[in-house]
Motif scaffolding. Sequence first.
Motif, short mmCIF file in Angstrom:
data_model
loop_
_atom_site.label_atom_id
_atom_site.label_comp_id
_atom_site.label_asym_id
_atom_site.label_seq_id
_atom_site.Cartn_x
_atom_site.Cartn_y
_atom_site.Cartn_z
N UNK A 96 -11.90 1.98 -38.75
CA UNK A 96 -11.96 2.06 -37.28
C UNK A 96 -11.62 3.43 -36.72
N UNK A 97 -11.17 4.37 -37.54
CA UNK A 97 -10.70 5.67 -37.03
C UNK A 97 -11.79 6.41 -36.26
N UNK A 98 -12.96 6.58 -36.86
CA UNK A 98 -14.05 7.27 -36.19
C UNK A 98 -14.53 6.49 -34.97
N UNK A 99 -14.52 5.17 -35.09
CA UNK A 99 -14.95 4.33 -33.98
C UNK A 99 -14.07 4.57 -32.75
N UNK A 100 -12.76 4.69 -32.97
CA UNK A 100 -11.84 4.93 -31.86
C UNK A 100 -12.09 6.28 -31.21
N UNK A 101 -12.40 7.28 -32.02
CA UNK A 101 -12.70 8.61 -31.47
C UNK A 101 -13.96 8.55 -30.63
#
Length: 229
Positions: A96-101
């Motif tokens: 989910x890290x890139x999704x949050x960005x």
Amino acid sequence: MDFLFLKKYGWYYLNGAKNTILLTCIAITFGIILGLIFALFRLSNNKLLRYIAVTYIEIIRGTPILIQIMILYFGISQYISLPEIPALSKIIGYDSSDFMIGAAAVAINSGAYVAEIIRAGIQSINKGQMEAARSLGLGSSMAMRYVIIPQAFKNILPALGNEFVTLVKETSIVSVIGIMELTKAGDIVRGATAKGFEPLLVAASVYFCITFAASRFVAFLERRMKASD
């Protein structure tokens, strides 16, 4: 045209559509929050708050969203390691890290436009409403919260609905940082099938279905609100 590839790759589009809708909902929610904050800043009597609001709005509206996403993506990843949110990762199907960005970048971009929408909505309310609220003993902040803002949001609902529809399409830009949404799904299927046209046509059709449904829902809300007047 041959669409038999959907039997094997159709789930890519379903997953991409789900992530696109989720990304849009997150972005519009935080975009409205940011928009309300900076709209109030811009209408404030405090010069510093007005300067902050104008600076944010002009910079965001004056630069391409692609550049904003890239700056946020490389800026955050270079200095901060975002923690993974297991529940979100499970929903979207990957880290989910890139999704949050991506969601943050789209929300920040949307917030600048929503701020102007809300500002115009607040200014469209007759000044007598504020004076009447103050005469009843409400302070400025209470009058703004309970009298002005609810009326303003009712007036700007069509514009916010258009912003949601626009965001559904604009979220396609986050595919550049590898987020698996509808456009990325189309690209993956295009590469796997060596078909240049049909996979993109399917993606465009799904986008249309989402935006059409969103437009109809906003129109329904408008009719309900008019009926309640």
